[in-house]
Scaffold this motif. Structure first.
Motif, PDB file in Angstrom:
ATOM      1  N   GLY A 122      14.888   6.777  -0.555  1.00 36.49           N
ATOM      2  CA  GLY A 122      15.783   7.916  -0.353  1.00 36.49           C
ATOM      3  C   GLY A 122      15.075   9.240  -0.550  1.00 36.49           C
ATOM      4  N   PHE A 123      14.253   9.314  -1.574  1.00 39.91           N
ATOM      5  CA  PHE A 123      13.497  10.545  -1.830  1.00 39.91           C
ATOM      6  C   PHE A 123      12.545  10.835  -0.674  1.00 39.91           C
ATOM      7  CE2 PHE A 123       9.609  12.547  -3.470  1.00 39.91           C
ATOM      8  CZ  PHE A 123      10.140  13.733  -3.975  1.00 39.91           C
ATOM      9  N   ILE A 124      11.896   9.803  -0.163  1.00 43.99           N
ATOM     10  CA  ILE A 124      10.942   9.979   0.941  1.00 43.99           C
ATOM     11  C   ILE A 124      11.656  10.456   2.200  1.00 43.99           C
ATOM     12  CG2 ILE A 124       9.500   8.658   2.550  1.00 43.99           C
ATOM     13  CD1 ILE A 124       8.500   7.114   0.030  1.00 43.99           C
ATOM     14  N   VAL A 125      12.843   9.908   2.491  1.00 44.34           N
ATOM     15  CA  VAL A 125      13.594  10.357   3.666  1.00 44.34           C
ATOM     16  C   VAL A 125      13.981  11.824   3.519  1.00 44.34           C
ATOM     17  CG1 VAL A 125      15.757  10.111   4.950  1.00 44.34           C
ATOM     18  CG2 VAL A 125      14.464   8.076   4.284  1.00 44.34           C
ATOM     19  N   ASP A 161       0.801  -1.221   0.000  1.00 40.02           N
ATOM     20  CA  ASP A 161       0.000   0.000   0.000  1.00 40.02           C
ATOM     21  C   ASP A 161       0.834   1.271   0.000  1.00 40.02           C
ATOM     22  OD1 ASP A 161       0.912  -0.590   2.522  1.00 40.02           O
ATOM     23  OD2 ASP A 161      -1.018  -0.350   3.529  1.00 40.02           O
ATOM     24  N   GLY A 162       2.070   1.200   0.467  1.00 37.85           N
ATOM     25  CA  GLY A 162       2.898   2.393   0.471  1.00 37.85           C
ATOM     26  C   GLY A 162       4.096   2.228   1.378  1.00 37.85           C
ATOM     27  N   ILE A 163       4.815   3.324   1.569  1.00 39.11           N
ATOM     28  CA  ILE A 163       5.985   3.340   2.434  1.00 39.11           C
ATOM     29  C   ILE A 163       5.650   4.139   3.686  1.00 39.11           C
ATOM     30  CG2 ILE A 163       8.381   4.115   2.683  1.00 39.11           C
ATOM     31  CD1 ILE A 163       8.681   3.692  -0.363  1.00 39.11           C
ATOM     32  N   ALA A 184      23.499   1.714  -0.899  1.00 40.86           N
ATOM     33  CA  ALA A 184      23.148   2.771  -1.854  1.00 40.86           C
ATOM     34  C   ALA A 184      22.275   3.827  -1.190  1.00 40.86           C
ATOM     35  CB  ALA A 184      22.434   2.170  -3.064  1.00 40.86           C
ATOM     36  N   LEU A 185      21.366   3.395  -0.302  1.00 40.50           N
ATOM     37  CA  LEU A 185      20.515   4.351   0.404  1.00 40.50           C
ATOM     38  C   LEU A 185      21.354   5.243   1.315  1.00 40.50           C
ATOM     39  CD1 LEU A 185      17.655   5.370   1.088  1.00 40.50           C
ATOM     40  CD2 LEU A 185      17.568   3.622   2.886  1.00 40.50           C
ATOM     41  N   ILE A 195       3.308   7.268   2.729  1.00 38.31           N
ATOM     42  CA  ILE A 195       3.306   7.754   1.353  1.00 38.31           C
ATOM     43  C   ILE A 195       2.763   6.628   0.485  1.00 38.31           C
ATOM     44  CG2 ILE A 195       4.709   8.557  -0.578  1.00 38.31           C
ATOM     45  CD1 ILE A 195       5.816   8.992   3.057  1.00 38.31           C
ATOM     46  N   PRO A 196       1.515   6.729   0.039  1.00 38.79           N
ATOM     47  CA  PRO A 196       0.905   5.638  -0.741  1.00 38.79           C
ATOM     48  C   PRO A 196       1.642   5.418  -2.060  1.00 38.79           C
ATOM     49  CG  PRO A 196      -0.759   7.220   0.015  1.00 38.79           C
ATOM     50  CD  PRO A 196       0.586   7.855   0.241  1.00 38.79           C
ATOM     51  N   TYR A 197       1.709   4.173  -2.462  1.00 38.03           N
ATOM     52  CA  TYR A 197       2.240   3.874  -3.783  1.00 38.03           C
ATOM     53  C   TYR A 197       1.254   4.302  -4.858  1.00 38.03           C
ATOM     54  CZ  TYR A 197       5.995   0.859  -1.988  1.00 38.03           C
ATOM     55  OH  TYR A 197       7.112   0.369  -1.360  1.00 38.03           O
ATOM     56  N   ARG A 198       1.783   4.818  -5.942  1.00 39.34           N
ATOM     57  CA  ARG A 198       0.957   4.990  -7.142  1.00 39.34           C
ATOM     58  C   ARG A 198       0.704   3.609  -7.735  1.00 39.34           C
ATOM     59  NH1 ARG A 198       4.773   9.353  -7.782  1.00 39.34           N
ATOM     60  NH2 ARG A 198       6.079   7.998  -9.068  1.00 39.34           N
TER      61      ARG A 198
END
Length: 366
Positions: A82-85, A17-19, A126-127, A40-43
Motif C-alpha cells: 500500500g505504501f509503495i502504491v 529481492d523486492g516489490i 485491506a489493500l 523497490i528492493p527489500y531491506r
C-alpha cells in the motif's frame, strides 16, 4: 476494442529481492501502453521476515491458515504494498481515481498444486481500503481448485506482448526464483510450464556461503567450476521427466545437499542447473523455437546468459524487443487484473493443465 482500463500491477516474487510495480493501459486483450515502472528492493530485515514466512509455511495444509507469525507478516506485506502504491502515484501526480484496478500478487509462501494448495500472503481487501482503489488478488486459487497447477499465469500476457515479434514459434523465459517458459506458436498457440530452478537456489547458496543476498551479475559463478556429478543429481529430479504443464515450489529442490563446495563452484553448478533445465524444456514443445526471449532478474546474471547462449540458438534479453524485462511480471499482473475484471480466462489447459479455460481472482471493491 473493449474499454481500455488503467491498471497497476504488483509483484513480489520468489527471489525475495523486492516489490515490482508497473502501470499499464489495456483492455485485457491488446496492450495499449506501458507506463512507468519501478522496483523497490527489500531491506535485509524485510527479506528476513519473508524467510520466516517461508519457514513457517512448510506445514500449511489449507489456504486460509495463518499460524505463528504468518498473520502479522501478511499484514506487514499488505502495508508495504500500500505504501509503495501511494508513493508511486504521488510521483506520477496521479490519484486513486486515475486508476481503475490494481493486480496484487502477494508473496507466495508455499505452492503445492499436487495437494491443491497454493498460498500467497497479502490481504487484497485491506489493500483496497488502504489505497482506495479496487484490487484483484488471489488469482491462482481458482485454477488450483479446478485441478490446474496455478502457475505459470503470465503466458497469456506473454502472448499479447510478443504479438508483433516476427519469426514464430517464440519462447519467452522468465527467470525469477523459479524459471518458467511460454511457447507461443505461429497462430498464438500457448504451451507453458515451470522449467526448474531460477535464481532461488543460487540466492540461498550465496546467503549461506557469503551472507550476500545474491550473486551480483553472476560474478561468483563465472569464477567457479561446475560439479558435473552434483548437476546431474539435480537434473535427475523427477520433476524434469514430467511433461508440462507443471509447476514448482521455491523449495522443491531444497533436499539436495551441496556438500563442501566453494561458494564459486556451488554458484557455477547451480547456474548450470538453471540453464540446462531451461534448455531441456524444448523437448516438451510442439516445435523448436526460432528465438528465445529472456526476462526476469536472471537475465542480469552473466553466467546464466552465457550458459544459455552456449546451449540454445537466438537467445536475447527482453530489451532487444522493446520489452522491459524487470517489470514484466508486475505488468503481467496489471494485465491479468483487467482480464479478471472482464471475466476473461487467465489460465488454459496448455499452460496450467486445467481442464478448461479458467478466469480467476477475487475483486475487492474500494
Amino acid at each position: 476494442m473493449s474499454k481500455v482500463l488503467r491498471a497497476i500491477g504488483l509483484m513480489s516474487g520468489t527471489s525475495l529481492d523486492g516489490i515490482d510495480i508497473a502501470l499499464l493501459e489495456t483492455d485485457g486483450e491488446s496492450i495499449v501502453r506501458h507506463g512507468h515502472c519501478a522496483t523497490i528492493p527489500y531491506r535485509e530485515s524485510e527479506r528476513e521476515l519473508l524467510r520466516q514466512a517461508l519457514a513457517e509455511a512448510v506445514n500449511l495444509s489449507a489456504r486460509d491458515q495463518r499460524p505463528g507469525r504468518l498473520k502479522d507478516i501478511e499484514r506487514q506485506i499488505t502495508e508495504w504494498h500500500g505504501f509503495i502504491v501511494s508513493t508511486f502515484l504521488r510521483k506520477l501526480n496521479l490519484g486513486p481515481l486515475d486508476i481503475d484496478v490494481i493486480g496484487f500478487h502477494g508473496q507466495t509462501i508455499i505452492h503445492r498444486p499436487e495437494k491443491a494448495l497454493t498460498v500467497q500472503l497479502g490481504d487484497g481487501a485491506a489493500l483496497a481500503r488502504q489505497i482506495n482503489i479496487s484490487v484483484v488478488y488471489d488469482m491462482r486459487a481458482a485454477d488450483v481448485a479446478a485441478g490446474g497447477q496455478g502457475a505459470p499465469l503470465v503466458p497469456v500476457y506473454h502472448q499479447a506482448l510478443v504479438a508483433s515479434v516476427p519469426k514464430r514459434p517464440v519462447a519467452v523465459v522468465n527467470i525469477g526464483g523459479v524459471a518458467n517458459v511460454s511457447w507461443i506458436g505461429p497462430n498464438g498457440e500457448l504451451v507453458a510450464f515451470d522449467t526448474g530452478p531460477g535464481n532461488a537456489l543460487i540466492d540461498d547458496w550465496m546467503k549461506l556461503k557469503t551472507g550476500q543476498s545474491r550473486d551480483e551479475g553472476g560474478g561468483m559463478a563465472l569464477k567457479g567450476h561446475v560439479d558435473e556429478k552434483l548437476a546431474k543429481r539435480f537434473l535427475s529430479h523427477e520433476f524434469f521427466a514430467i511433461a508440462g504443464p507443471k509447476s514448482l515450489d521455491r523449495n522443491s529442490f531444497a533436499g539436495i545437499a551441496m556438500g563442501d563446495l566453494s561458494a564459486e563452484d556451488g554458484a557455477a553448478t547451480l547456474v548450470a542447473v538453471t540453464a540446462r533445465s531451461i534448455a531441456a524444456a524444448r523437448t516438451h514443445f510442439p516445435a523448436e523455437p526460432k528465438r528465445w526471449i529472456i526476462c526476469g532478474g536472471g537475465r542480469h546474471n552473466r553466467a546464466i546468459m552465457a550458459s544459455l547462449k552456449s546451449l540454445l540458438p537466438n537467445v536475447e534479453p527482453a530489451e532487444k524487443f522493446g520489452i522491459d524485462g524487470d517489470s514484466l511480471e508486475a505488468a503481467a499482473w496489471a494485465y491479468l487484473a483487467v482480464r479478471s475484471f472482464r471475466r476473461l480466462p487467465l489460465t488454459f489447459p496448455g499452460t496450467t493443465g486445467v481442464v478448461r479455460e479458467m478466469t480467476g481472482g477475487v475483486l475487492a471493491v474500494a
